[in-house]
Enzyme design. Structure first.
Site, PDB file in Angstrom:
ATOM      1  N   ILE A  95       0.840  -1.197   0.000  1.00  0.00           N
ATOM      2  CA  ILE A  95       0.000   0.000   0.000  1.00  0.00           C
ATOM      3  C   ILE A  95       0.878   1.251   0.000  1.00  0.00           C
ATOM      4  O   ILE A  95       0.529   2.256  -0.599  1.00  0.00           O
ATOM      5  CB  ILE A  95      -0.907   0.032   1.268  1.00  0.00           C
ATOM      6  CG1 ILE A  95      -1.658  -1.289   1.450  1.00  0.00           C
ATOM      7  CG2 ILE A  95      -1.867   1.220   1.241  1.00  0.00           C
ATOM      8  CD1 ILE A  95      -2.698  -1.594   0.429  1.00  0.00           C
ATOM      9  N   CYS A 154       9.424  -0.133   8.848  1.00  0.00           N
ATOM     10  CA  CYS A 154       9.563   0.970   7.899  1.00  0.00           C
ATOM     11  C   CYS A 154      11.024   1.057   7.497  1.00  0.00           C
ATOM     12  O   CYS A 154      11.907   0.842   8.323  1.00  0.00           O
ATOM     13  CB  CYS A 154       9.180   2.298   8.548  1.00  0.00           C
ATOM     14  SG  CYS A 154       7.484   2.378   9.086  1.00  0.00           S
ATOM     15  N   ASN A 216       4.239  -8.319  12.075  1.00  0.00           N
ATOM     16  CA  ASN A 216       3.824  -7.630  10.861  1.00  0.00           C
ATOM     17  C   ASN A 216       3.792  -8.653   9.722  1.00  0.00           C
ATOM     18  O   ASN A 216       4.104  -9.819   9.939  1.00  0.00           O
ATOM     19  CB  ASN A 216       4.788  -6.484  10.542  1.00  0.00           C
ATOM     20  CG  ASN A 216       4.067  -5.303   9.902  1.00  0.00           C
ATOM     21  OD1 ASN A 216       3.303  -5.491   8.960  1.00  0.00           O
ATOM     22  ND2 ASN A 216       4.297  -4.113  10.399  1.00  0.00           N
ATOM     23  N   GLY A 268      -1.699 -12.047  13.188  1.00  0.00           N
ATOM     24  CA  GLY A 268      -1.246 -12.841  12.049  1.00  0.00           C
ATOM     25  C   GLY A 268      -2.207 -13.976  11.757  1.00  0.00           C
ATOM     26  O   GLY A 268      -2.189 -14.996  12.438  1.00  0.00           O
TER      27      GLY A 268
HETATM   28  C1  LIG Z   1      -3.660  -4.176   3.507  1.00  0.00           C
HETATM   29  C2  LIG Z   1      -2.805  -4.185   4.739  1.00  0.00           C
HETATM   30  C3  LIG Z   1      -2.304  -2.989   5.248  1.00  0.00           C
HETATM   31  C4  LIG Z   1      -1.509  -2.982   6.387  1.00  0.00           C
HETATM   32  N1  LIG Z   1      -1.040  -1.793   6.876  1.00  0.00           N
HETATM   33  C5  LIG Z   1      -0.309  -1.772   8.018  1.00  0.00           C
HETATM   34  C6  LIG Z   1       0.120  -0.550   8.600  1.00  0.00           C
HETATM   35  O1  LIG Z   1      -0.172   0.538   8.103  1.00  0.00           O
HETATM   36  N2  LIG Z   1       0.856  -0.601   9.741  1.00  0.00           N
HETATM   37  C7  LIG Z   1       1.180  -1.779  10.350  1.00  0.00           C
HETATM   38  O2  LIG Z   1       1.828  -1.767  11.389  1.00  0.00           O
HETATM   39  N3  LIG Z   1       0.780  -2.955   9.830  1.00  0.00           N
HETATM   40  C8  LIG Z   1       0.041  -2.983   8.681  1.00  0.00           C
HETATM   41  N4  LIG Z   1      -0.384  -4.195   8.173  1.00  0.00           N
HETATM   42  C9  LIG Z   1      -0.031  -5.438   8.855  1.00  0.00           C
HETATM   43  C10 LIG Z   1      -1.144  -5.908   9.786  1.00  0.00           C
HETATM   44  O3  LIG Z   1      -1.379  -4.974  10.815  1.00  0.00           O
HETATM   45  C11 LIG Z   1      -0.839  -7.275  10.409  1.00  0.00           C
HETATM   46  O4  LIG Z   1       0.318  -7.156  11.209  1.00  0.00           O
HETATM   47  C12 LIG Z   1      -0.603  -8.356   9.377  1.00  0.00           C
HETATM   48  O5  LIG Z   1      -1.463  -8.189   8.282  1.00  0.00           O
HETATM   49  C13 LIG Z   1      -0.808  -9.765   9.936  1.00  0.00           C
HETATM   50  O6  LIG Z   1      -2.110  -9.969  10.421  1.00  0.00           O
HETATM   51  P1  LIG Z   1      -3.315 -10.633   9.570  1.00  0.00           P
HETATM   52  O7  LIG Z   1      -2.788 -11.895   8.963  1.00  0.00           O
HETATM   53  O8  LIG Z   1      -4.401 -10.857  10.554  1.00  0.00           O
HETATM   54  O9  LIG Z   1      -3.678  -9.641   8.526  1.00  0.00           O
HETATM   55  C14 LIG Z   1      -1.185  -4.218   7.022  1.00  0.00           C
HETATM   56  C15 LIG Z   1      -1.700  -5.407   6.513  1.00  0.00           C
HETATM   57  C16 LIG Z   1      -2.506  -5.416   5.391  1.00  0.00           C
HETATM   58  C17 LIG Z   1      -3.032  -6.728   4.878  1.00  0.00           C
END
Ligand SMILES: Cc1cc2nc3c(=O)[nH]c(=O)nc-3n(C[C@H](O)[C@H](O)[C@H](O)COP(=O)(O)O)c2cc1C
Ligand SMILES: Cc1cc2nc3c(=O)[nH]c(=O)nc-3n(C[C@H](O)[C@H](O)[C@H](O)COP(=O)(O)OP(=O)(O)OC[C@H]3O[C@@H](n4cnc5c(N)ncnc54)[C@H](O)[C@@H]3O)c2cc1C
Ligand code: FES
Lengths: 329, 313
Positions: A95, A154, A216, A268
């Protein structure tokens, strides 16, 4: 014009419906050291925008807390599209941290959350420790912000773009800079893409983080076999969803084992109530739902409801008693 | 949680999207495409032309829902409370949809996104559909006609088989022009090849378009030249469809002249085609259309502006 929408009670639909009466007595309180939340379900940063979008479906204050999209000092437009590609049991995203900037968020999005009385975990991002510090400073007296989550995935511009979370020292520098600025607990969000996650975790705690968020997305790539083109504009992207859950559970367990007193936000691939329990057993005090919200906007709210029934049906009186409860062979 | 047809979750507000468990009432071929019809009364009540639904597909390893434009809803009569979508098979998700049987259950979220804004004045409307993009335009045509507006259509596709329901097109509009790239039906060429002439003949004051992104770009650019206001329903890869992931963005110029990444699922899918910064997208324009536009230019001054048609946006 339209008939009232019938609401489905998750409890009555559950296989353990008969325990529903006791369910009211189950203590869902999430204890994260200096921070206490009414239940242990939050949203993963970047997967819930700032809350209002999902509030069209249900009252988002049903959740323990709302973790918002990472905020940077300046507004960011993010990367060109395609920004996402579906992969087996997961997805890749790139993104580019599109967000209105911390000032824009304070002006436009936070007031809405405050009006709802939501508990907000503000995620922050930056490319230098000073940028992180400046974002944190602006959040200092923001009502409703109960914690700051530091997105350390980052690129560090002073270090050839290597992400902060890959280096204990760089991570600690950021956390030190942020922790000085805010009164609320600081959570360091780490990546699993490192050799020794415990070393990074330890460095962050020593630098003043109250807790950790694990994990993350994992760095991945997808290529169209016919055209040879990468499926994401950015080439590489973050892998999320059920595909990464075992990796997240392992990281949470590893860090919880090394630092048992440190509160952990487990993230996750969490989608079902069993996934929530697994994350708690691994060592999470709070569980963040990310990609699963894309699949079903009601996921996080349903998990709060189901958690109560699940625990009651098994005779548990609180969610906290399961934390870190893992039997080895 | 056990699923039953008719289960619905969401807020009672008339414009709030809901999640419904619908029962499949029809699934059949529609030319080169497929039509899926399911029961979803709360969704049907709230839907407007231009909006879309997200359907969960239970394909092995697939996680995300698939977005589809709403092709029709029925609020009265024997089919009351049903929603139709028309789709093209292009991968595992759409393949799975073709295998649904009558009475199977589908898990659907909607209606999502912005509808086509209706003109505030009684002006002739030109609807341009490419491929399955014609489906939501039939739905729009119905609404425009009900409001007493004249509807003309241009329906284009690669081949005759890919022209969606030509009979419906004729029924829904005053005039319809077909274009196929291979010349197997109607005019050989693209919708933009006949746009200027058709708009001229039909005295069209506004254009609505839905179809592949390169077509929408070409239509938007042709309309800019003709000074015709245009509303387009776009497609972009969507992870959530509900505004939380920021994967579906498009560069759109605001009133202040600044280009911002807007979410196709929340701020769209219907956008003012003239506001999209097409040259900042990946959608390539085909070869330039070869139409004579000289006479049309003279009339341009009589065209209505965006403000006159839609007011503040
Ligand atoms: C579309 C998208 C955008 C994300 N944007 C951020 C973000 O801005 N900051 C952040 O710390 N993690 C971001 N993440 C990571 C999520 O917070 C999370 O750590 C990661 O997706 C794993 O969890 P999940 O499998 O439940 O999605 C993003 C994940 C996705 C899929
Ligand atoms: C607002 C909107 C309305 C749409 N309306 C229709 C419609 O009425 N009829 C129809 O046939 N198709 C429509 N599409 C496209 C449709 O969503 C895709 O064809 C479908 O998702 C393909 O899924 P798949 O598993 O068969 O294909 P795959 O290509 O295997 O899908 C893989 C991934 O890419 C995404 N994807 C693939 N193609 C597209 C596309 N063109 N647009 C967006 N995402 C895509 C899928 O959602 C999925 O996440 C619409 C898309 C959007 C965004
Ligand atoms: S698809 Fe997630 S924001 Fe549009």
């Amino acid at each position: 014009m339209s008939a009232d929408v019938r609401r489905i009670d998750a409890a009555s639909a559950s296989a353990h419906g008969d325990a529903a009466t006791e369910a009211a007595d189950v203590d869902l309180t999430a204890d994260l050291g200096r921070l206490t939340l009414p239940n242990p379900i939050t949203t993963a940063s970047g997967c819930f925008a700032s809350g209002a979008e999902i509030d069209r479906f249900y009252d988002v204050t049903d959740l323990g807390a709302i973790t918002v999209k990472s905020l940077t000092l300046e507004p960011r437009q993010g990367l060109p599209t395609p920004r996402m590609a579906e992969t087996p049991a997961g997805m890749l995203n790139a993104i580019g941290l599109q967000n209105p900037g911390v000032d824009g968020w304070l002006e436009r999005d936070l007031p809405w959350l405050q009006g709802k009385g939501a508990k907000v975990i503000a995620s922050i991002a930056g490319n230098t420790p000073e940028e992180f510090r400046d974002v944190a400073r602006r959040l200092r007296r923001a009502t409703g912000v109960v914690a700051v989550e530091v997105n350390l995935s980052c690129p560090n511009v002073e270090h050839r773009g290597l992400v902060f979370a890959c280096d204990p020292k760089a991570s600690a520098e950021v956390i030190t800079a942020v922790a000085r600025e805010v009164d609320v607990p600081v959570f360091a969000k780490l990546t699993s893409d490192v050799t020794d996650i415990v070393a990074v975790a330890q460095a962050c705690i020593e630098a003043g983080a109250s807790g950790l968020t694990l994990i993350n997305t994992l760095l991945g790539m997808s290529i169209d076999p016919e055209t040879g083109r990468t499926r994401l504009f950015n080439g590489y992207g973050g892998l999320s969803g059920p595909a990464i859950r075992p990796v997240a559970v392992r990281n949470v367990h590893q860090v919880h084992t090394a630092l048992p007193d440190v509160p952990i936000i487990g993230t996750g691939g969490v989608r079902t109530i069993e996934d929530v329990i697994e994350m708690v057993r691994a060592g999470a005090s709070l569980v963040a739902v990310g990609t699963a919200t894309f699949v079903d906007p009601f996921t996080a709210r349903d998990l709060v409801r189901e958690l109560r029934t699940w625990l009651a049906a098994r005779g548990h009186t609180s969610v906290a008693e399961l934390r870190g409860s893992v039997l080895a062979w | 949680m056990s699923r039953r047809a008719g289960q619905v979750e969401g807020r009672p507000d008339a414009d709030a999207p809901v999640r419904v468990i619908g029962e499949v009432l029809a699934r059949r071929r529609e030319g080169a495409y497929w039509l899926l019809s399911f029961s979803a009364p709360e969704l049907a009540d709230r839907a407007r032309p231009g909006q879309f639904v997200e359907i969960a597909v239970e394909q092995k390893y697939s996680l995300l829902r698939r977005p589809f434009s709403i092709a029709r809803v029925s609020r009265q009569g024997p089919a009351a409370g049903t929603v139709d979508v028309v789709f093209d098979v292009g991968g595992p998700g759409t393949e799975w949809l073709t295998q649904l049987a009558l009475h199977d259950l589908v898990d659907v979220v909607g209606p999502l996104g912005t509808p086509f804004p209706l003109p505030k004045r009684r002006v002739p409307c030109l609807l341009i559909g490419g491929g399955y993009g014609a489906a939501p335009l039939f739905y729009l045509a119905e609404e425009l006609t009900r409001e007493g507006l004249r509807v003309d259509m241009i329906i284009g596709a690669a081949t005759r088989e890919r022209i969606l329901n030509p009979i419906e097109a004729k029924r829904a509009s005053a005039t319809v022009t077909f274009t196929t790239e291979d010349g197997s039906h109607g005019v050989q060429g693209r919708v933009t090849d006949v746009l200027a002439q058709t708009a001229e003949t039909c005295r069209s004051a506004v254009v609505y378009a839905c179809g592949p992104m390169p077509m929408l770009r070409a239509v938007s650019e042709a309309c800019a030249e003709l000074e015709l206001p245009v509303q387009v329903a776009v497609e972009e890869h969507m992870a959530c469809g509900v505004g939380v992931c920021f994967t579906c963005v498009l560069p759109v110029r605001g009133k202040d002249g600044e280009v911002r990444m807007r979410r196709a699922c929340l701020d769209g899918p219907v956008f003012n085609g003239a506001r999209i910064a097409w040259d900042e997208t990946r959608f390539e324009l085909g070869p330039p259309p070869d139409v004579e536009e000289d006479e049309v230019e003279d009339e341009a001054s009589g065209r209505l502006t965006d403000d006159e048609l839609w007011g503040e946006q």
